[in-house]
Motif scaffolding. Structure first.
Motif, PDB file in Angstrom:
ATOM      1  N   SER A 148      42.328 -34.128 -38.122  1.00 14.12           N
ATOM      2  CA  SER A 148      41.587 -32.934 -37.732  1.00 14.12           C
ATOM      3  C   SER A 148      42.331 -31.665 -38.115  1.00 14.12           C
ATOM      4  N   GLY A 149      41.685 -30.840 -38.914  1.00  9.76           N
ATOM      5  CA  GLY A 149      42.194 -29.526 -39.249  1.00  9.76           C
ATOM      6  C   GLY A 149      41.497 -28.469 -38.419  1.00  9.76           C
ATOM      7  N   PRO A 150      41.779 -27.189 -38.661  1.00 10.38           N
ATOM      8  CA  PRO A 150      41.240 -26.128 -37.805  1.00 10.38           C
ATOM      9  C   PRO A 150      39.727 -25.977 -37.851  1.00 10.38           C
ATOM     10  N   ALA A 151      39.076 -26.478 -38.916  1.00 14.99           N
ATOM     11  CA  ALA A 151      37.610 -26.392 -38.985  1.00 14.99           C
ATOM     12  C   ALA A 151      36.921 -27.677 -38.558  1.00 14.99           C
ATOM     13  N   SER A 152      37.699 -28.712 -38.245  1.00 14.93           N
ATOM     14  CA  SER A 152      37.097 -29.987 -37.839  1.00 14.93           C
ATOM     15  C   SER A 152      36.143 -29.857 -36.662  1.00 14.93           C
ATOM     16  N   PRO A 153      36.457 -29.013 -35.645  1.00 12.79           N
ATOM     17  CA  PRO A 153      35.550 -28.936 -34.498  1.00 12.79           C
ATOM     18  C   PRO A 153      34.123 -28.524 -34.836  1.00 12.79           C
ATOM     19  N   TYR A 154      33.901 -28.039 -36.050  1.00  9.65           N
ATOM     20  CA  TYR A 154      32.556 -27.569 -36.399  1.00  9.65           C
ATOM     21  C   TYR A 154      31.599 -28.701 -36.731  1.00  9.65           C
ATOM     22  N   TRP A 155      32.051 -29.952 -36.563  1.00  5.41           N
ATOM     23  CA  TRP A 155      31.060 -31.034 -36.526  1.00  5.41           C
ATOM     24  C   TRP A 155      30.203 -30.887 -35.261  1.00  5.41           C
ATOM     25  N   ALA A 156      30.613 -30.028 -34.359  1.00  3.07           N
ATOM     26  CA  ALA A 156      29.755 -29.671 -33.224  1.00  3.07           C
ATOM     27  C   ALA A 156      28.431 -29.104 -33.704  1.00  3.07           C
ATOM     28  N   SER A 157      28.362 -28.684 -34.964  1.00  2.87           N
ATOM     29  CA  SER A 157      27.113 -28.168 -35.533  1.00  2.87           C
ATOM     30  C   SER A 157      25.975 -29.164 -35.399  1.00  2.87           C
ATOM     31  N   LYS A 158      26.302 -30.445 -35.342  1.00  2.55           N
ATOM     32  CA  LYS A 158      25.256 -31.461 -35.229  1.00  2.55           C
ATOM     33  C   LYS A 158      24.419 -31.292 -33.968  1.00  2.55           C
ATOM     34  N   ALA A 159      25.008 -30.680 -32.940  1.00  7.21           N
ATOM     35  CA  ALA A 159      24.259 -30.464 -31.700  1.00  7.21           C
ATOM     36  C   ALA A 159      23.078 -29.535 -31.904  1.00  7.21           C
ATOM     37  N   PHE A 160      23.114 -28.726 -32.969  1.00  6.06           N
ATOM     38  CA  PHE A 160      22.071 -27.728 -33.209  1.00  6.06           C
ATOM     39  C   PHE A 160      20.933 -28.277 -34.059  1.00  6.06           C
ATOM     40  N   LEU A 161      20.939 -29.588 -34.249  1.00  4.48           N
ATOM     41  CA  LEU A 161      19.848 -30.255 -34.958  1.00  4.48           C
ATOM     42  C   LEU A 161      18.498 -29.945 -34.319  1.00  4.48           C
ATOM     43  N   GLY A 162      18.505 -29.667 -33.019  1.00  8.56           N
ATOM     44  CA  GLY A 162      17.261 -29.370 -32.319  1.00  8.56           C
ATOM     45  C   GLY A 162      16.546 -28.143 -32.846  1.00  8.56           C
ATOM     46  N   LEU A 163      17.250 -27.266 -33.552  1.00  4.58           N
ATOM     47  CA  LEU A 163      16.581 -26.095 -34.114  1.00  4.58           C
ATOM     48  C   LEU A 163      15.594 -26.478 -35.208  1.00  4.58           C
ATOM     49  N   LEU A 164      15.715 -27.705 -35.754  1.00 10.42           N
ATOM     50  CA  LEU A 164      14.728 -28.181 -36.725  1.00 10.42           C
ATOM     51  C   LEU A 164      13.424 -28.586 -36.053  1.00 10.42           C
ATOM     52  N   VAL A 165      13.478 -28.817 -34.745  1.00  3.82           N
ATOM     53  CA  VAL A 165      12.268 -29.163 -34.005  1.00  3.82           C
ATOM     54  C   VAL A 165      11.464 -27.880 -33.799  1.00  3.82           C
ATOM     55  N   PRO A 166      10.172 -27.858 -34.144  1.00  3.43           N
ATOM     56  CA  PRO A 166       9.388 -26.625 -34.020  1.00  3.43           C
ATOM     57  C   PRO A 166       9.446 -26.036 -32.618  1.00  3.43           C
ATOM     58  N   ALA A 167       9.416 -24.717 -32.545  1.00  2.00           N
ATOM     59  CA  ALA A 167       9.525 -24.024 -31.262  1.00  2.00           C
ATOM     60  C   ALA A 167       8.396 -24.383 -30.311  1.00  2.00           C
ATOM     61  N   GLU A 168       7.255 -24.789 -30.852  1.00  2.00           N
ATOM     62  CA  GLU A 168       6.111 -25.127 -29.999  1.00  2.00           C
ATOM     63  C   GLU A 168       6.119 -26.587 -29.554  1.00  2.00           C
ATOM     64  N   HIS A 169       7.108 -27.356 -29.965  1.00  2.00           N
ATOM     65  CA  HIS A 169       7.196 -28.766 -29.563  1.00  2.00           C
ATOM     66  C   HIS A 169       7.483 -28.845 -28.064  1.00  2.00           C
ATOM     67  N   PRO A 170       6.969 -29.883 -27.390  1.00  2.00           N
ATOM     68  CA  PRO A 170       7.229 -30.018 -25.945  1.00  2.00           C
ATOM     69  C   PRO A 170       8.705 -30.047 -25.566  1.00  2.00           C
ATOM     70  N   VAL A 171       9.579 -30.486 -26.476  1.00  2.00           N
ATOM     71  CA  VAL A 171      10.995 -30.523 -26.125  1.00  2.00           C
ATOM     72  C   VAL A 171      11.532 -29.114 -25.870  1.00  2.00           C
ATOM     73  N   TRP A 172      10.836 -28.096 -26.422  1.00  2.00           N
ATOM     74  CA  TRP A 172      11.211 -26.703 -26.157  1.00  2.00           C
ATOM     75  C   TRP A 172      10.324 -26.041 -25.112  1.00  2.00           C
ATOM     76  N   THR A 173       9.101 -26.544 -24.926  1.00  2.00           N
ATOM     77  CA  THR A 173       8.156 -25.859 -24.032  1.00  2.00           C
ATOM     78  C   THR A 173       7.996 -26.537 -22.680  1.00  2.00           C
ATOM     79  N   ALA A 174       8.343 -27.824 -22.572  1.00  2.00           N
ATOM     80  CA  ALA A 174       8.220 -28.524 -21.290  1.00  2.00           C
ATOM     81  C   ALA A 174       9.275 -28.019 -20.313  1.00  2.00           C
ATOM     82  N   ARG A 175       8.961 -28.090 -19.042  1.00  2.00           N
ATOM     83  CA  ARG A 175       9.930 -27.679 -18.023  1.00  2.00           C
ATOM     84  C   ARG A 175      11.054 -28.714 -17.948  1.00  2.00           C
TER      85      ARG A 175
END
Length: 652
Positions: free
Chosen positions: A347-374
């Motif tokens: 692990s080097g100083p940029a290794s922690p940016y595999w955390a980027s995978k958590a933001f995969l949800g931004l590919l899910v449309p904003a109107e999808h229930p995963v974003w609009t459901a309570r």
């Protein structure tokens, strides 16, 4: 080239207590976090934007590879942000356009063999293999706005650099999927690739499947979060890249496995959003949420959409509230603060940016229930749980009153299978008897004493003999699990044999050890390590018991000796990812010769009611040997479990 200025939406997002009653977080919080992470990298970009040279320890592949890693892993984050916005900016903003300009410039420079910032080539078992996959995914997800707009020369350079993947030898682990991803992208743009290598990588993945949604990361018993953020994630992303080229039956098989895995993975998050702290590469932090989003994207989600977002946003908020990213907006090598002993040399100083995978949800449309459901509560918030997980050899038990998840380990050691030699170095993230969402194992520096927490140690004249290769004694069943191991010193010398069994109930675990060792050998059994940054942790003890408590939230670790031994609290400094100061209750006894049967009640809780019970006479807990040698365990509330004598005879 100077990094483009990123025009961010002014002000932080406002929590939404109605839509997200558990975390307050919405899609806007994810976008804002992504924007902050990306903006904070710009001061560390090289002039041509092909590398990001971050402060911190250099990885074992060297600074040029670290710079590539900074580009590739942040490009993954930028790609999710760009594609989630459909490549367009809100009125008055140039943020998405700036990201496209920035990463196009870096790609142009990095793939040009004559540019001073060109990336190192892809070679056998080299780190660029890993980073090529992130770049391939990012190029695929941003294709209409980036790849399709590139000059032919840049596309040729990029295909040539990525094409170095064809024919290389990768590590025989999750790395096989980097080749699958990269060559599938090459196929998608009509570049040279080898279909047989793609198919071989996917076939190798099948070899590692152990059932119930669990893969081992290569041969052996190597179970950890790579199951979540690699071995399930990359097949889902491969299917997106392959499209109609993908075998529908293979895609369906991967979907079914991911669906089965998530029915269990949802239990690995505590009520405060923390993931169970087990395994390597934990500096990727909220990447543990990646398979939740992947399942939504590829139609394999078995969970209510409001629960998916609650689990993922809970993990994001957990780290946000604990100083991640740091005051400079960077992800450091550690868990909360920088803590190198809990990281790996790759692990080097940029290794922690595999955390980027958590933001995969931004590919899910904003109107999808995963974003609009309570939001719905996570499963560990609504009821106590005990899960037997036969594939990895784990018992998971959680308590709703304090939201803590505990993972008892009788099957995972991350060693190559026999007849490969057994390593004798301590591996605290794999060989401890238990892990949790509220604690980390003691991880001292290499030249420091081995931690006592959650393990049994023989203190031999040649040094501590510890748990290495774990041999499961059957499969976890109901509330019990067992295993055996040969204790070894750092020189590899074997010292007897230890059979162990666990029974769990609520916040309690009773551990029983059948110990074969030389008479007079000191035996040490450790409970949970609790850590804090504020100062030394208080402790208390009495006949046969000891406890320590973290003042802020009352998290308490207790160990009660059920079959003799002295118990006291050991304190340390600088050995724990959760805090500078740590403490653990430890039982010690001298081996009498023959077979020593040790038993201890081991408790981790933040429930005041449980803590009050434990200050009462601990004799309400019992471990009684029956006539046939079996151990009848009685928990403090009266519940009983029976642990049979180990099936394999104890051998000296």
């Amino acid at each position: 080239m100077t990094a483009p200025h990123l025009s961010l939406t002014p002000g932080p997002p406002v929590d939404d207590p109605y839509l997200s009653p558990h975390t307050g977080y919405t899609r806007a919080h994810w976008e804002a976090t992504a924007d902050r992470l990306l903006a904070s990298l710009t001061p560390h970009a090289t002039p041509g934007l092909a590398q990001y040279r971050l402060p911190g320890r250099t990885g074992h592949a060297g600074p040029q590879s670290d710079g590539l890693e900074g580009y590739a892993r942040s490009f993954l984050l930028a790609a999710f942000r760009i594609a989630g916005a459909h490549g367009t900016d809100l009125p008055g903003s140039t943020h998405i356009a700036d990201l496209l300009e920035r990463y196009t410039a870096g790609l142009t420079a990095g793939t040009d063999p004559d540019h001073p910032e060109h990336w190192p080539p892809i070679t056998d078992r080299g780190q660029p293999i890993v980073e090529a996959a992130s770049i391939a995914i990012a190029l695929h997800e941003t294709r209409p706005w980036l790849w399709d707009t590139l000059p032919d020369r840049v596309r040729q350079h990029t295909a040539a650099w990525l094409g170095g993947m064809v024919g290389v030898t990768t590590n025989d682990s999750n790395w096989r999927l980097f080749q699958v991803i990269t060559e599938e992208f090459l196929a998608s743009v009509g570049a040279p690739h080898e279909r047989a290598e793609i198919e071989a990588g996917l076939t190798r993945l099948d070899d590692w499947y152990r059932g119930d949604g669990w893969y081992t990361d290569g041969d052996g018993r190597k179970f950890d979060y790579y199951n979540a953020w690699a071995l399930h994630l990359y097949p889902a992303l491969w299917a997106r890249i392959a499209g109609p080229r993908a075998d529908p039956s293979l895609v369906a098989r991967h979907q079914n496995r991911l669906r089965e895995f998530l029915t269990v993975h949802q239990y690995f998050f505590g009520a405060d959003g923390a993931p169970v702290h087990q395994g390597r590469s934990l500096t990727y932090r909220y990447a543990t949420a990646a398979p939740l989003w992947a399942a939504v994207l590829n139609g394999a989600n078995p969970l209510p959409p409001g629960r998916v977002r609650r689990l993922a946003s809970g993990a994001l908020r957990h780290f946000d509230e604990r100083g991640v990213p740091d005051r400079d907006g960077l992800l450091s090598l550690g868990w909360y603060r920088t803590f190198l002993p809990a990281t790996q040399s790759y692990s080097g100083p940029a290794s922690p940016y595999w955390a980027s995978k958590a933001f995969l949800g931004l590919l899910v449309p904003a109107e999808h229930p995963v974003w609009t459901a309570r939001e719905e509560p996570g499963p560990t918030e609504v009821a106590d749980t005990v899960l037997a997980l036969p594939a990895p050899g784990w018992l998971l038990h959680s308590t709703a009153t304090d939201g803590v998840v505990r993972l008892v380990n009788h099957g995972c050691d991350r060693l190559p299978p026999p007849p490969a030699p057994e390593l004798s170095q301590d591996n605290p993230h794999y060989t401890r008897f238990a892990y949790s969402t509220a604690t980390a194992p003691e991880t001292p520096a290499e030249d420091d004493l081995i931690g006592a927490d959650n393990q049994i140690t023989l203190l031999t004249p040649q040094g501590p003999a510890i748990r290495g290769r774990i041999m499961p004694d059957g499969s976890p069943d109901g509330r019990t699990a067992g295993s055996w191991h040969i204790p070894r010193t750092s020189s590899g010398t074997a010292h007897g044999r230890i059979d162990s069994a666990s029974a769990v109930h609520g916040p309690w675990e009773v551990r029983v050890h059948w110990v074969e060792a030389l008479a007079g050998t000191p035996v040490r059994v450790g409970g949970w390590a609790v850590a804090d940054d504020e100062g030394p942790l208080p402790g208390a003890s009495g006949p046969g018991w000891a406890m320590t408590r973290r003042p802020g939230d009352g998290l308490t670790s207790v160990l009660v000796a059920l079959r003799g031994g002295e118990v006291q609290v050991e304190r340390s400094v600088g050995r724990n990812a959760y805090g500078e100061h740590s403490a653990v209750p430890v039982l010690t006894v001298d081996h009498p010769g023959g077979t020593l049967v040790l038993a201890a009640l081991v408790v981790l809780t933040a429930d005041p009611t449980v803590q009050e019970d434990l200050t009462a006479p601990p004799a309400r807990a019992r471990a009684v040997v029956e006539a046939d040698g079996a151990i009848v365990v009685t928990f403090p509330d009266g519940r009983q479990e029976r642990l049979p004598v180990p099936e394999k005879p104890v051998q000296g």
